[in-house]
Design a protein around this motif. Sequence first.
Motif, PDB file in Angstrom:
ATOM      1  N   ARG A 153      -2.521  48.769  33.526  1.00 36.78           N
ATOM      2  CA  ARG A 153      -2.981  48.142  32.287  1.00 36.78           C
ATOM      3  C   ARG A 153      -1.883  48.232  31.231  1.00 36.78           C
ATOM      4  O   ARG A 153      -1.218  49.262  31.111  1.00 36.78           O
ATOM      5  CB  ARG A 153      -4.229  48.845  31.748  1.00 36.78           C
ATOM      6  CG  ARG A 153      -5.433  48.855  32.654  1.00 36.78           C
ATOM      7  CD  ARG A 153      -6.719  49.043  31.828  1.00 36.78           C
ATOM      8  NE  ARG A 153      -6.564  49.959  30.723  1.00 36.78           N
ATOM      9  CZ  ARG A 153      -6.985  51.241  30.723  1.00 36.78           C
ATOM     10  NH1 ARG A 153      -7.580  51.738  31.809  1.00 36.78           N
ATOM     11  NH2 ARG A 153      -6.822  51.992  29.661  1.00 36.78           N
ATOM     12  N   PRO A 154      -1.674  47.203  30.436  1.00 31.44           N
ATOM     13  CA  PRO A 154      -0.622  47.245  29.417  1.00 31.44           C
ATOM     14  C   PRO A 154      -0.924  48.194  28.268  1.00 31.44           C
ATOM     15  O   PRO A 154      -0.026  48.524  27.496  1.00 31.44           O
ATOM     16  CB  PRO A 154      -0.532  45.794  28.929  1.00 31.44           C
ATOM     17  CG  PRO A 154      -1.881  45.224  29.222  1.00 31.44           C
ATOM     18  CD  PRO A 154      -2.340  45.884  30.491  1.00 31.44           C
ATOM     19  N   ASP A 155      -2.173  48.643  28.152  1.00 35.32           N
ATOM     20  CA  ASP A 155      -2.544  49.540  27.061  1.00 35.32           C
ATOM     21  C   ASP A 155      -2.781  50.964  27.551  1.00 35.32           C
ATOM     22  O   ASP A 155      -3.383  51.776  26.841  1.00 35.32           O
ATOM     23  CB  ASP A 155      -3.809  49.030  26.363  1.00 35.32           C
ATOM     24  CG  ASP A 155      -5.011  48.967  27.308  1.00 35.32           C
ATOM     25  OD1 ASP A 155      -4.804  48.996  28.543  1.00 35.32           O
ATOM     26  OD2 ASP A 155      -6.150  48.889  26.801  1.00 35.32           O
ATOM     27  N   CYS A 156      -2.300  51.308  28.752  1.00 39.34           N
ATOM     28  CA  CYS A 156      -2.548  52.638  29.304  1.00 39.34           C
ATOM     29  C   CYS A 156      -1.758  53.693  28.528  1.00 39.34           C
ATOM     30  O   CYS A 156      -0.533  53.595  28.397  1.00 39.34           O
ATOM     31  CB  CYS A 156      -2.145  52.664  30.781  1.00 39.34           C
ATOM     32  SG  CYS A 156      -2.535  54.224  31.604  1.00 39.34           S
ATOM     33  N   CYS A 165       0.872  52.383  33.461  1.00 36.48           N
ATOM     34  CA  CYS A 165       1.591  51.381  32.686  1.00 36.48           C
ATOM     35  C   CYS A 165       2.271  50.404  33.646  1.00 36.48           C
ATOM     36  O   CYS A 165       2.538  50.747  34.803  1.00 36.48           O
ATOM     37  CB  CYS A 165       2.643  52.047  31.801  1.00 36.48           C
ATOM     38  SG  CYS A 165       1.952  52.970  30.420  1.00 36.48           S
ATOM     39  N   CYS A 256       4.075  50.351  28.190  1.00 42.57           N
ATOM     40  CA  CYS A 256       2.899  50.523  27.350  1.00 42.57           C
ATOM     41  C   CYS A 256       3.344  50.948  25.950  1.00 42.57           C
ATOM     42  O   CYS A 256       4.417  51.527  25.778  1.00 42.57           O
ATOM     43  CB  CYS A 256       1.982  51.582  27.938  1.00 42.57           C
ATOM     44  SG  CYS A 256       1.129  51.056  29.446  1.00 42.57           S
TER      45      CYS A 256
END
Length: 258
Positions: A153-156, A165, A256
């Motif tokens: 996930r890009p927001d990890c 990330c 991230c």
Amino acid sequence: MYLYNQPSLGEVRKLVHRRRSNRVSAPVPSPVAGFGEFGAPIFDFPQPCAECPVGTAAQCRAALRQAIVRAIGLATNAAAKIEAAISVAPAARNADAKRTATLFVRFFGHDPSRPVSWAGNEASGISVAKRFRSVATELNGGRRVIFQCRATRPDCADDDVTCCCPDTNAFFSPAVANTINLCALFWGANRDIRAGIIIHEMLHMLFGHLQDVGQGRIRNACYEAFALRLVGVTPDPFDVCNCRATPCPPNPFPACPA
């Protein structure tokens, strides 16, 4: 079992295998006890694993097992090559031992026979070989390692052990006991690179003082790249540049937010 109290999820940063050199995590205490019968890999691979593009669940498990077996072979070979190189005086080394010593200097910064004062002046290669053998032993039935797929996930966040990330291959965290967490980039690599990633993360699991910063014997990327180069495999260029403190190529994967 572990011999220290495990922190809860989110309390400890991940020791990550990233394709870049910043966003460093701190070392963690080293677990010392394992379990299982010796002679073959004993591991858990919880399903499903949406990140694995290989095919069926059985095919993904087979691909992972191949990478584990390869990691055992790479680590065992690295230990044996180092031991052979330091078993004779540098001037008496044969061609293979000379090549091993040359690669050792390239990745660890000095000849494997150099005395280490804090280790009673034993050869530097002794501790490196011991670490490789420990990785092989624990993977080869010494303990039951869990290989857990994690969504990318890009927001990890750095302290979120439920995700990866986009620039992360894998990570280890003491918050998730005895577990190597596999990211999408791990599955996108070939068998040899996957094996190197497993060696990298096992070193985090077994030796808390090995880190993702610095150069030489203290940095996991140096072990990973050295083991691969010994068998003629080109390591991930990010492991080489991180180990040798040279400029890294542009990172094609987004990071991230810090």
